[in-house]
Design a protein around this motif. Structure first.
Motif, mmCIF file in Angstrom:
data_model
loop_
_atom_site.group_PDB
_atom_site.id
_atom_site.type_symbol
_atom_site.label_atom_id
_atom_site.label_comp_id
_atom_site.label_asym_id
_atom_site.label_seq_id
_atom_site.Cartn_x
_atom_site.Cartn_y
_atom_site.Cartn_z
ATOM 1 N N ASN A 3 14.073 -0.936 -3.848
ATOM 2 C CA ASN A 3 15.227 -1.050 -2.832
ATOM 3 C C ASN A 3 15.303 0.452 -2.282
ATOM 4 O O ASN A 3 15.302 0.258 -0.959
ATOM 5 C CB ASN A 3 16.556 -1.309 -3.680
ATOM 6 C CG ASN A 3 16.897 -2.689 -3.776
ATOM 7 O OD1 ASN A 3 16.397 -3.750 -3.181
ATOM 8 N ND2 ASN A 3 17.345 -2.963 -4.942
ATOM 9 N N ALA A 4 15.116 1.451 -2.863
ATOM 10 C CA ALA A 4 15.202 2.733 -2.283
ATOM 11 C C ALA A 4 13.869 2.991 -1.431
ATOM 12 O O ALA A 4 13.898 3.423 -0.225
ATOM 13 C CB ALA A 4 15.171 3.853 -3.241
ATOM 14 N N SER A 5 12.849 2.448 -1.833
ATOM 15 C CA SER A 5 11.566 2.439 -1.023
ATOM 16 C C SER A 5 11.605 1.772 0.201
ATOM 17 O O SER A 5 11.203 2.519 1.349
ATOM 18 C CB SER A 5 10.339 2.074 -2.023
ATOM 19 O OG SER A 5 9.084 2.121 -1.382
ATOM 20 N N VAL A 6 11.908 0.562 -0.010
ATOM 21 C CA VAL A 6 12.002 -0.212 1.366
ATOM 22 C C VAL A 6 13.083 0.271 2.551
ATOM 23 O O VAL A 6 12.894 0.238 3.467
ATOM 24 C CB VAL A 6 12.147 -1.553 1.075
ATOM 25 C CG1 VAL A 6 11.081 -2.253 0.385
ATOM 26 C CG2 VAL A 6 13.549 -2.189 0.482
ATOM 27 N N ASN A 7 14.089 0.886 1.759
ATOM 28 C CA ASN A 7 15.152 1.456 3.052
ATOM 29 C C ASN A 7 14.487 2.584 3.433
ATOM 30 O O ASN A 7 14.971 2.845 4.696
ATOM 31 C CB ASN A 7 16.335 1.920 2.121
ATOM 32 C CG ASN A 7 17.383 0.632 1.733
ATOM 33 O OD1 ASN A 7 17.501 -0.190 2.782
ATOM 34 N ND2 ASN A 7 18.112 0.798 0.641
ATOM 35 N N THR A 8 13.782 3.423 2.869
ATOM 36 C CA THR A 8 12.978 4.624 3.575
ATOM 37 C C THR A 8 12.104 4.124 4.727
ATOM 38 O O THR A 8 11.975 4.388 5.678
ATOM 39 C CB THR A 8 12.500 5.198 2.488
ATOM 40 O OG1 THR A 8 13.307 5.902 1.680
ATOM 41 C CG2 THR A 8 11.653 6.269 3.253
ATOM 42 N N THR A 9 11.332 2.724 4.109
ATOM 43 C CA THR A 9 10.512 2.222 5.252
ATOM 44 C C THR A 9 11.103 1.736 6.366
ATOM 45 O O THR A 9 10.659 2.176 7.451
ATOM 46 C CB THR A 9 9.801 1.179 4.556
ATOM 47 O OG1 THR A 9 8.802 1.766 3.447
ATOM 48 C CG2 THR A 9 8.740 0.480 5.529
ATOM 49 N N VAL A 10 12.100 1.048 6.253
ATOM 50 C CA VAL A 10 12.835 0.516 7.470
ATOM 51 C C VAL A 10 13.400 1.558 8.317
ATOM 52 O O VAL A 10 13.378 1.667 9.634
ATOM 53 C CB VAL A 10 14.026 -0.405 7.005
ATOM 54 C CG1 VAL A 10 15.017 -0.986 8.170
ATOM 55 C CG2 VAL A 10 13.543 -1.585 6.263
ATOM 56 N N ILE A 42 2.052 -0.217 5.207
ATOM 57 C CA ILE A 42 2.923 -0.043 3.999
ATOM 58 C C ILE A 42 3.976 -0.971 4.386
ATOM 59 O O ILE A 42 4.622 -1.795 2.977
ATOM 60 C CB ILE A 42 3.371 1.366 4.111
ATOM 61 C CG1 ILE A 42 2.075 2.275 3.821
ATOM 62 C CG2 ILE A 42 4.454 1.488 2.988
ATOM 63 C CD1 ILE A 42 2.395 3.879 3.887
ATOM 64 N N ALA A 43 4.693 -1.122 5.131
ATOM 65 C CA ALA A 43 6.045 -1.975 5.481
ATOM 66 C C ALA A 43 5.490 -3.543 5.102
ATOM 67 O O ALA A 43 6.165 -4.224 4.706
ATOM 68 C CB ALA A 43 6.497 -1.841 7.026
ATOM 69 N N ARG A 44 4.518 -4.047 5.871
ATOM 70 C CA ARG A 44 3.991 -5.354 5.648
ATOM 71 C C ARG A 44 3.914 -5.545 4.146
ATOM 72 O O ARG A 44 4.158 -6.507 3.585
ATOM 73 C CB ARG A 44 2.720 -5.682 6.535
ATOM 74 C CG ARG A 44 2.293 -7.387 6.600
ATOM 75 C CD ARG A 44 1.249 -7.414 7.428
ATOM 76 N NE ARG A 44 1.742 -7.381 8.788
ATOM 77 C CZ ARG A 44 1.119 -6.558 9.739
ATOM 78 N NH1 ARG A 44 0.466 -5.528 9.376
ATOM 79 N NH2 ARG A 44 1.707 -6.478 10.910
ATOM 80 N N PHE A 45 3.013 -4.571 3.377
ATOM 81 C CA PHE A 45 3.038 -4.905 2.134
ATOM 82 C C PHE A 45 4.082 -4.930 1.210
ATOM 83 O O PHE A 45 4.411 -5.958 0.327
ATOM 84 C CB PHE A 45 2.159 -3.771 1.469
ATOM 85 C CG PHE A 45 2.084 -3.791 -0.148
ATOM 86 C CD1 PHE A 45 1.027 -4.685 -0.541
ATOM 87 C CD2 PHE A 45 2.724 -2.893 -1.015
ATOM 88 C CE1 PHE A 45 0.934 -4.504 -2.013
ATOM 89 C CE2 PHE A 45 2.295 -2.782 -2.255
ATOM 90 C CZ PHE A 45 1.523 -3.677 -2.699
#
Length: 295
Positions: A177-184, A159-162
């Motif tokens: 932005n919210a989605s990737v902040n959760t991922t990180v 998921i993170a790489r995508f």
């Protein structure tokens, strides 16, 4: 992972987030304060330890800190549950003790019994991931929901790489932005739990090198628990859909999490989910028609 460096950065960033007013302290110095949040001596006072001792802790020397000290530090810095757990993971890693969920089965395949559970969830998109956010098993409706991730991606799908390296992710996740902040934050949490995982280290190194957005988010040292909530998608076949999700860690398979999505009956999102199921069935039928060997 350099644990001492992680401890230094984590404590410094948490300290910077709290103002004296939030901590119930008088704001001595007014506009002359040189730090955005609390000073070291203020944290030491709130935690009930000496300034020299807190300074050693913030230099990364957590190995000798007792549970009582970690509790006092968590309270002084107003850490949430995820941050408290992360602090303990960092301390455990520095003591060379196994952190939480040590029997992590990163290499193991998902048991067939769990795959059958996934496949039985015919009305809910669902998948099983590890802490690195590799999707290790997915049911048909889950594969349909996450179709863009399974199009030309390396395996296992990550998921993170995508999100950070595939430009189509910005359209697939409307609130990118919210989605990737959760991922990180999830990857940072996992780094505390499994500091010796070479594949996790490799993934983080790849993303830090290739993505400015990941590098900036990673530097914030945010962590979080991710058990329930709502997530939006802009699916290429059915348009926008917002679903409730529940993420459940699997005690019998340490390190693995089952995530399932759903929508309240009678809502537009539930109708969209049914449309997704119809689309998935059509795609599967077409695939079998084109490749009878898969039937």
């Amino acid at each position: 992972m350099d644990t001492a460096h992680e401890i230094r950065q984590f404590l410094a960033t948490r300290r910077a987030k709290i103002t004296p007013q939030q901590a119930g302290l008088p704001a001595f110095g007014g506009g002359n304060r040189r730090v955005p949040g609390l000073r070291r001596e203020e944290v030491a006072m709130l935690a009930g330890v000496s300034i020299d001792y807190y300074a050693r802790l913030e230099r990364g020397q957590l190995a000798g800190a007792s549970e009582e000290v970690l509790d006092a530090l968590s309270q002084a810095l107003q850490l949430d549950d995820a941050e408290r757990a992360h602090l303990r993971d960092l301390a455990a890693a520095q003591r060379h003790r196994p952190p939480r969920r040590t029997a992590r089965k990163h290499k193991a395949a998902v048991p067939a019994s769990l795959v059958r559970v996934l496949d039985s969830m015919t009305n809910a998109p669902a998948f099983i991931r590890n802490g690195r956010l590799d999707i290790l098993a997915v049911n048909p409706l889950g594969r349909a929901l996450y179709a863009p991730l399974f199009t030309g991606s390396a395996r296992p799908v990550n998921i993170a790489r995508f999100q950070f390296l595939d430009p189509t992710s910005r359209d697939f996740f409307p609130d990118w932005n919210a989605s990737v902040n959760t991922t990180v934050s999830l990857l940072r949490t996992e780094a505390g739990r499994a500091p010796g995982d070479p594949e996790l280290t490799g993934l983080i190194g790849e993303l830090v090198t290739r993505s400015d957005e990941f590098r900036a988010a990673w530097a914030k040292h945010n962590v979080r628990l991710h058990h329930t909530g709502r997530k939006s998608f802009r699916h290429p076949a059915i348009g926008e859909i917002t679903l409730d999700f529940d993420a459940m860690e699997l005690p019998a398979q340490p390190g693995l999490t089952l995530t399932a999505y759903g929508a309240e009956p009678g809502t537009p999102d539930h109708d969209a989910l049914q449309l997704l199921a119809s689309w998935a069935a059509t795609e599967e039928e077409q695939t079998h028609h084109e490749d009878p060997a898969r039937s």
